[in-house]
Design an enzyme around this catalytic site. Sequence first.
Site, PDB file in Angstrom:
ATOM      1  N   GLU A   1     -27.924   2.294  19.248  1.00  0.00           N
ATOM      2  CA  GLU A   1     -29.010   2.908  20.002  1.00  0.00           C
ATOM      3  C   GLU A   1     -29.450   2.023  21.169  1.00  0.00           C
ATOM      4  O   GLU A   1     -29.766   2.517  22.258  1.00  0.00           O
ATOM      5  CB  GLU A   1     -30.206   3.174  19.087  1.00  0.00           C
ATOM      6  CG  GLU A   1     -29.923   4.166  17.970  1.00  0.00           C
ATOM      7  CD  GLU A   1     -29.485   3.489  16.685  1.00  0.00           C
ATOM      8  OE1 GLU A   1     -29.836   3.989  15.604  1.00  0.00           O
ATOM      9  OE2 GLU A   1     -28.769   2.456  16.754  1.00  0.00           O
TER      10      GLU A   1
ATOM     11  N   SER B   1      10.837  -9.327  -2.096  1.00  0.00           N
ATOM     12  CA  SER B   1      10.382  -8.024  -1.598  1.00  0.00           C
ATOM     13  C   SER B   1      10.297  -7.936  -0.079  1.00  0.00           C
ATOM     14  O   SER B   1       9.925  -6.897   0.447  1.00  0.00           O
ATOM     15  CB  SER B   1       8.999  -7.705  -2.185  1.00  0.00           C
ATOM     16  OG  SER B   1       8.049  -8.665  -1.772  1.00  0.00           O
TER      17      SER B   1
ATOM     18  N   TRP C   1      12.085  -7.651   3.512  1.00  0.00           N
ATOM     19  CA  TRP C   1      11.081  -6.648   3.808  1.00  0.00           C
ATOM     20  C   TRP C   1      11.568  -5.308   3.327  1.00  0.00           C
ATOM     21  O   TRP C   1      12.639  -4.865   3.715  1.00  0.00           O
ATOM     22  CB  TRP C   1      10.828  -6.604   5.313  1.00  0.00           C
ATOM     23  CG  TRP C   1      10.271  -7.860   5.875  1.00  0.00           C
ATOM     24  CD1 TRP C   1      10.932  -8.824   6.534  1.00  0.00           C
ATOM     25  CD2 TRP C   1       8.905  -8.252   5.837  1.00  0.00           C
ATOM     26  NE1 TRP C   1      10.079  -9.817   6.931  1.00  0.00           N
ATOM     27  CE2 TRP C   1       8.809  -9.483   6.502  1.00  0.00           C
ATOM     28  CE3 TRP C   1       7.749  -7.703   5.293  1.00  0.00           C
ATOM     29  CZ2 TRP C   1       7.611 -10.160   6.634  1.00  0.00           C
ATOM     30  CZ3 TRP C   1       6.565  -8.377   5.442  1.00  0.00           C
ATOM     31  CH2 TRP C   1       6.506  -9.593   6.111  1.00  0.00           C
TER      32      TRP C   1
ATOM     33  N   ASP D   1       5.184 -14.939  -2.985  1.00  0.00           N
ATOM     34  CA  ASP D   1       5.332 -14.624  -1.566  1.00  0.00           C
ATOM     35  C   ASP D   1       4.566 -15.553  -0.627  1.00  0.00           C
ATOM     36  O   ASP D   1       4.788 -15.506   0.592  1.00  0.00           O
ATOM     37  CB  ASP D   1       4.874 -13.192  -1.292  1.00  0.00           C
ATOM     38  CG  ASP D   1       5.716 -12.153  -2.026  1.00  0.00           C
ATOM     39  OD1 ASP D   1       6.870 -12.477  -2.360  1.00  0.00           O
ATOM     40  OD2 ASP D   1       5.211 -11.042  -2.265  1.00  0.00           O
TER      41      ASP D   1
END
Length: 364
Positions: A55, A171, A173, A203
Amino acid sequence: MFSETDTLMMQNALALARLGRFSTSPNPRVGCVIAHGGQIVGQGYHVKAGEPHAEVHALRQAGNMAKGATAYVTLEPCSHYGRTPPCAKALIESGVTRVVAAMTDPNPLVAGKGLAMLAEAGIQTQSGLLEQEARELNRGFLSRIERKRPYVRLKCATSLDGKTALSDGQSQWITGEAARNDVQQMRAESCAVLTGIGTVLADNPRLNVRAFPTLRQPVRVVLDSRLQTPSDSHLVSDGLSPTLIVTLVEDETRWQPYLAYPHIDIIRPSENHRRIDLNHLLEMLAARGIGELMVEAGATLNTAFLQADLADEIVLYQSPKILGNPGKSLFETAENPDALKHPPAWLTRSVEQLGPDIKWTLIR
């Protein structure tokens, strides 16, 4: 009750509010449009906690043109003094004659008081215009206030045959660059990103936003019941964003090597010595101002959130790669012989293609 012009102006205010989706936490995302005779004379959005509200930006732009105008705000104007003065007072002083809010503010500090202050000053007030859109925009803020816990989103990535990693845990990619960039945006929108110690050890993730500049980084949360987080892991050593280590270890002398880093804090969410109480943890995170929580973890933690009925959304990225058996599965749930007899517990909100991958968003 509301005209086409009212709807158009509120749509503009919502679009402005979305510009703050990466930066306003723990405050809500709010946009404001000042219109006079159907013409926009001022507009603005809340950028960052501690800085002027939407505002104020809109009124500054409107100047004297605010007199006799209508203010469209995506959330009820605040009525209390916090880090900034009350916006309801600023609207009264500006000379606007009408204020339309998409929704009232559930925060007990406001909760109808802002609109009441405006009405007492003789300003016409209305609320409820595009309320569902406004609530969706601030689902994390609303969850924190109304449910006393964050809105929880599980981010998952699988191969075409439903595997999250090779049998040795590798994992990276599974998904392509477009999907990974999309994950970066989700992190930036989130107040915090949570993972488990298994993911940290496998990881060494950063869990931060790297694809584009952002005014703030999400808090990183790691569930580490036995305090196994390596001192040379990114979460400990990089100092890029606040990091919470959640543990069951009572011996505070074991905490000290971590607490030597100014960006790290340690919390114990329960007296249960066998497992971390996720319900209690979420309450603690909400008390710290965390409204949107993104979970980037393995099957064990994903399953724990599902079984505790604490997941509000699942975002599944699926790659056309096939990892084969015995790769790791997405969840660790037991076979459900009744699953085929009943409607699914999760409903598809959207499906989109990102490069070679599919992004599937599901809600309860």
